[in-house]
Design an enzyme around this catalytic site. Structure first.
Site, PDB file in Angstrom:
ATOM      1  CG  ASP A 120      -2.052  -0.983   1.097  1.00 41.91           C
ATOM      2  OD1 ASP A 120      -2.315  -1.411  -0.029  1.00 41.91           O
ATOM      3  OD2 ASP A 120      -2.645  -1.345   2.131  1.00 41.91           O
ATOM      4  CE  LYS A 176       2.330  -0.166   7.013  1.00 41.39           C
ATOM      5  NZ  LYS A 176       3.618  -0.404   7.688  1.00 41.39           N
ATOM      6  N   GLY A 206       1.428  -5.060   7.643  1.00 42.86           N
ATOM      7  CA  GLY A 206       0.112  -5.449   7.150  1.00 42.86           C
ATOM      8  C   GLY A 206      -0.101  -6.939   6.998  1.00 42.86           C
ATOM      9  CE  LYS A 219      -0.326 -34.321  46.851  1.00 38.91           C
ATOM     10  NZ  LYS A 219       0.421 -34.808  45.679  1.00 38.91           N
ATOM     11  CB  SER A 240      -2.525 -27.109  47.620  1.00 39.38           C
ATOM     12  OG  SER A 240      -1.812 -28.042  48.394  1.00 39.38           O
TER      13      SER A 240
END
Lengths: 647, 302
Positions: free
Chosen positions: A35, A37, A113, A487, A555
């Site tokens: 374009d 620019k 672009g 755990k 957790s």
């Protein structure tokens, strides 16, 4: 330079005085690859005589080597930067350019672009007041044009200039210009942009960029630069809603406590009442401090230091607001999001939201739709990929003082950060407060209902009496660690040991909770967080009944464990860290959790694609890699004995 | 009547203060690079403003190549004393031991060892996770695309393809261990803005910026000052006294002076406004090859 003329007129001192009062305008230039620019920006700099001789000489040299204009000076090369890009003949990132006229200082965000660089455009647009959107007069409104316009509008730019370039290649045709103008206007009716201005020009020939030129006598409007110098943007700022996100607390000595920050919006004066969010505490502004001395008032976007009349607790991430005009505190909200990362969005995965000066864990609970930015249609979507835009619903771990982006750019915007890679994944604009308010309302409603229950009056037995009756001192042992870190082994070993000694205890782990009570919860960040909250609440109820609880949950996050501690009450809460390296846990992967996560079948698995924050100071630290389960159990028992919780 | 409007200089000032505070609040060990030049001076003033009435809450670091103008060091020591800065100087001692100098080792090698390497050493020694620099985007084309927060990997390298998107004034301050961020609070300032701010704030600058009769030799199309006895004269070179000043400051054998009579701030600004050459013209390093700055940045240069 053009400055010379002004200095001659005003003298240097006069010139400096005038220059000191100049405003700043930030604008974005966007257009497709061809374009023109870069040529337009080059033309603007060149014609307003902002290019130095040595730079011009270097550009002339480069024109011969890389240029696309033959013998003529290739103005596009004035603005292209990186070597690799220059050799490819394209611009691939946001580049910032600076120039000034006697009216304004300009910052140009020059963005590309290409389809794949939407993220750069959003980046450039986020700070701009105005967008110059280039259209090649030969091609008219393309999908690129619509895409760029949509992103600029989405990022809240209120002023568009549609620069219809290469008019020289369509014979300076007024009719062609009108066609493009009509086509664009049809499309733009769907965008919420206040001010759209059309200018026909030729960057290559220099017509209607800085100078008017003679080729388009039918166009009566101002050339581009003149428009940029005069467009009124000051009233775009929000000077109504006082929002002061606290950045930093200054305590140079015991007598001074100041809150440093940048006014996101609004005006603040000495004596103004303020509320601190999220605590809701109120005070008054005692002084507004700057390096250059105290001032009476400050307004957005000034960076100042405020002191308050009362000693209220304020820290980074809090926000000072006007008590009668406060943003809602929301845990959940909806937002338009531009996805930047090559890693697609994972609903349910925990991300970090950075909003003003605070950060909070958050999950995307819902993808409402994706927007096809070519035709603005809404499409159903389950995720977002790089350069896609969609509307999402987010739930945050901590409440945010959030405004809608349309009302407030600074307090309505946020970025999403990956907790593992720390990359910036996406940018969001809060679009709606209503849904979020509903959530708050519901929670507030249930909190109110809770306050009507007057347990204390009916209860005839206290927690202490219950514990005494059972002949034990109840406690809550919260075991955290990676999946398969051991755990549950500790929890059930301890349960048996306690049971044999007539100590009443309950174990809560993922399996127990999820098979009944928490059947409604999934594995998204918000659901996992809720799972833990409920575990903590049960532990608290048990405690009041005189019963001990051993919680064994991954957790993963420090703040979640801190919350559990707050729910239970610190005195009875002990954090135990089951520490084993990820490799060891993966090796123990009997039920294939890690294997499935690695294969991509499961998402949001701690250690694989979700983070684990090891406790900095757990009450007890167990090494489950080197020490046997029996040894570790003895350590826990010893720990409880030391605190006289068991005999 | 209040218009609630800021001039461009005020706006730049407030934005830069925001950036500096954000870094101080989010990083564990920030440091401010101080190069003694006008940009560093402005950055230091902004840091003072960001935390007043408290002190600047981080160290100020000067990487000394040992070839700076003597007047720069005098100025630096004076300023450090006046402002009560928490100041550190770093010199690449390996380079000193090997007598690395711009005459024997060439501009590129010398700069690499005494500046780029020295900087990396200093940052590693200090364990800094964020370093402020005074670079501006208008200085050089490849800088135009640099972020305000420029992410560097464990080797201090800059990868132009792998930088974090930067929107609004929301900066992603998270780094993993060993990684760091270079922060440029003056990104959006131009050379003119810097001088206007020096003027507005009445900031002291090194006297070398002002025109004075100085001993110089003509070399490579520019005037090089004979600042001390280490300066090696080439055959046929004869120091002469010229009325000159410097637009940028660095290592004296590599920094070209311009002939000028501008001996006050307004005159400097006026000269700059009327000038037809960019400020980096006096810096030899950029002209070695096109894109040389980009190459240096990839290696870890500021």
């Amino acid at each position: 330079m053009s400055y010379a003329r002004q200095i001659d007129e005003l003298g240097i001192e006069g010139y400096l005085a005038r220059y000191g009062r100049r405003e700043m305008l930030r604008f974005l230039t966007c257009g497709s690859v061809d374009d023109g620019k870069s040529t337009l920006i080059g033309r603007m700099l060149y014609d307003s005589q902002q290019v130095y001789d040595d730079v011009l000489a270097a550009t002339k040299k480069a024109s011969a080597r890389f240029g696309t204009t033959g013998e003529e000076l290739d103005l596009a090369l004035l603005t292209d930067g990186l070597q690799a890009e220059r050799e490819q003949g394209i611009t691939i990132d946001v580049a910032y350019r600076y120039f000034a006229t006697d009216r304004r200082k300009f910052i140009i965000a020059d963005t590309p672009g290409h389809v794949q660089y939407t993220r750069n455009m959003a980046t450039g647009a986020s700070t701009c007041d105005l967008a110059v959107i280039l259209i090649d007069a030969r091609h008219g409104v393309l999908e690129q044009t619509r895409r760029h316009s949509f992103i600029c509008a989405l990022l809240g730019i209120q002023h568009f200039v549609i620069a219809v370039n290469k008019m020289d290649l369509v014979g300076w045709s007024e009719q062609r210009f009108q066609e493009i103008r009509d086509a664009y206007s049809d499309f733009a009716a769907r965008l919420q942009v206040r001010d759209i201005h059309f200018i026909p020009l030729s960057a290559l020939k220099g017509e209607n960029v800085v100078f008017r030129g003679a080729s388009m006598p039918w166009f009566q409007g101002a050339p581009l630069l003149q428009h940029l110098e005069s467009v009124h943007v000051a009233s775009d700022r929000n000077l109504v809603d006082l929002r002061f996100p606290v950045q930093h607390v200054l305590r140079p000595n015991l007598d001074f406590r100041g809150y440093a920050g940048t006014l996101a919006s609004g005006v603040v004066r000495i004596g103004d009442p303020v509320a601190v969010l999220p605590s809701g505490k109120q005070s008054r502004v005692a002084s507004i401090v700057t390096f250059d001395g105290p001032i009476q008032q400050a307004f957005a976007p000034m960076s100042v230091v405020l002191t308050l009349a009362d000693e209220v607790d304020v820290s980074r991430g809090d926000m000072l607001v006007a008590p009668n005009n406060a943003p809602p505190l929301v845990n959940g909200f909806e937002a338009m999001v531009v996805w930047f990362s090559e890693q697609p969005l994972q609903p349910g995965k925990q991300y970090l939201v950075k909003h003003t000066t605070q950060q909070t864990p958050a999950v995307v609970t819902d993808v409402r739709y994706r927007i096809n930015v070519g035709n603005l249609h809404r499409e159903p979507a389950g995720t977002l990929h790089m350069n896609e835009v969609g509307r999402l619903r987010l739930e945050c771990a901590r409440p945010l003082a959030a405004d809608a982006y349309a009302q407030n750019r600074a307090t309505g915007s946020f970025v999403l950060i990956d907790r593992l890679t720390n990359g910036t994944l996406a940018a969001g604009m809060i679009v709606e407060r209503k849904v979020a308010e509903d959530t708050v309302q519901r929670r507030r409603g249930s909190a109110d209902a809770g306050s009507n229950v007057r347990l204390q009056h009916r209860r005839k037995v206290t927690a202490a009496e219950r514990a005494q009756h059972l002949g034990q001192r109840p406690f809550v042992l919260w075991i955290t660690g990676l999946p398969r870190a051991g755990k549950s082994t500790i929890a059930y070993g301890l349960e048996k040991w306690l049971f044999d000694r007539h100590h009443h205890v309950q174990v809560l782990d993922g399996e127990i909770l999820r098979s009944g009570l928490n059947r409604d919860l999934g594995f998204s960040g918000a659901d996992r967080w809720e799972n833990q909250r409920r575990a903590a609440e049960i532990a608290r109820l048990n405690l009041e009944s005189g019963i001990s609880t051993v919680v064994a949950l991954v957790s993963p996050l420090a703040f979640e464990r801190r919350q559990a501690r707050e729910i239970v009450g610190g005195r009875h809460f002990f954090e135990l860290f089951c520490d084993a390296p990820l490799e060891a846990c993966e090796a123990r992967d009997e039920d294939g959790l890690y294997a499935r996560a690695r294969a991509g079948e499961l998402g949001n698995v701690t250690g694989v694609d979700a983070p684990y924050e090891p406790p900095a100071q757990p009450e007890l630290h167990l090494d489950t890699l080197h020490d046997s389960a029996a040894d570790n159990l003895q350590k826990v028992v010893a720990f409880l004995r030391e605190r006289k919780l068991v005999k | 009547m209040t218009t609630y409007a800021l001039s461009h200089l005020q706006q730049l000032e407030h934005e830069s203060i925001h950036v500096i505070r954000e870094v101080a609040a989010e990083f564990e060990r920030p440091v401010m690079l101080y190069s003694i030049g006008k940009d560093s001076g402005v950055m230091l003033r902004l840091a003072q403003k960001a935390f007043a009435p408290a002190r600047i809450p981080f160290k100020v670091l000067h990487v000394n190549t040992t070839w700076k103008f003597r007047e720069m060091i005098t100025f630096r020591d004076q300023l450090v004393k006046e402002l009560g800065l928490d100041f550190v100087e770093w010199i690449n001692q390996d380079g000193v031991r090997n007598d690395i100098n711009p005459f024997d080792h060439g501009t590129q090698r010398y700069t690499h060892i005494m500046k780029t390497e020295a900087l990396k050493q200093a940052l590693e020694a200090g364990g800094y996770d964020a370093a402020f620099g005074g670079a501006r985007r208008d200085e050089e084309k490849s800088r135009a695309k640099e972020r305000v927060f420029s992410f560097r990997d464990r080797f201090h390298q800059w990868d132009p393809k792998n930088q974090r998107p930067e929107l609004w004034n929301l900066f992603n301050c998270r780094v993993a261990k060993g990684e760091s961020i270079r922060v440029f609070p003056l990104s959006n300032w131009t050379e003119l803005d810097v001088w206007l701010y020096v003027h507005r704030e009445n900031l002291p600058v090194v006297p070398l910026y002002f025109a004075k009769h100085r001993p110089v030799v003509r070399r490579g199309g520019t005037w090089i000052m004979v600042d001390d006895e280490r300066m090696r004269l080439e055959p046929g070179e004869q120091p002469e006294t010229k009325l000159v000043r410097f637009r940028t400051l660095g290592c004296y054998p590599l920094t070209g002076a311009i002939e000028s009579g501008a001996d006050t701030l307004p005159k400097i600004i006026e000269e700059m406004l009327r000038s037809r050459d960019s400020e980096r013209q006096g810096r030899k390093i950029d002209y070695v090859e096109a894109g040389s700055m980009e190459q240096k940045k990839r290696e870890g240069y500021f």
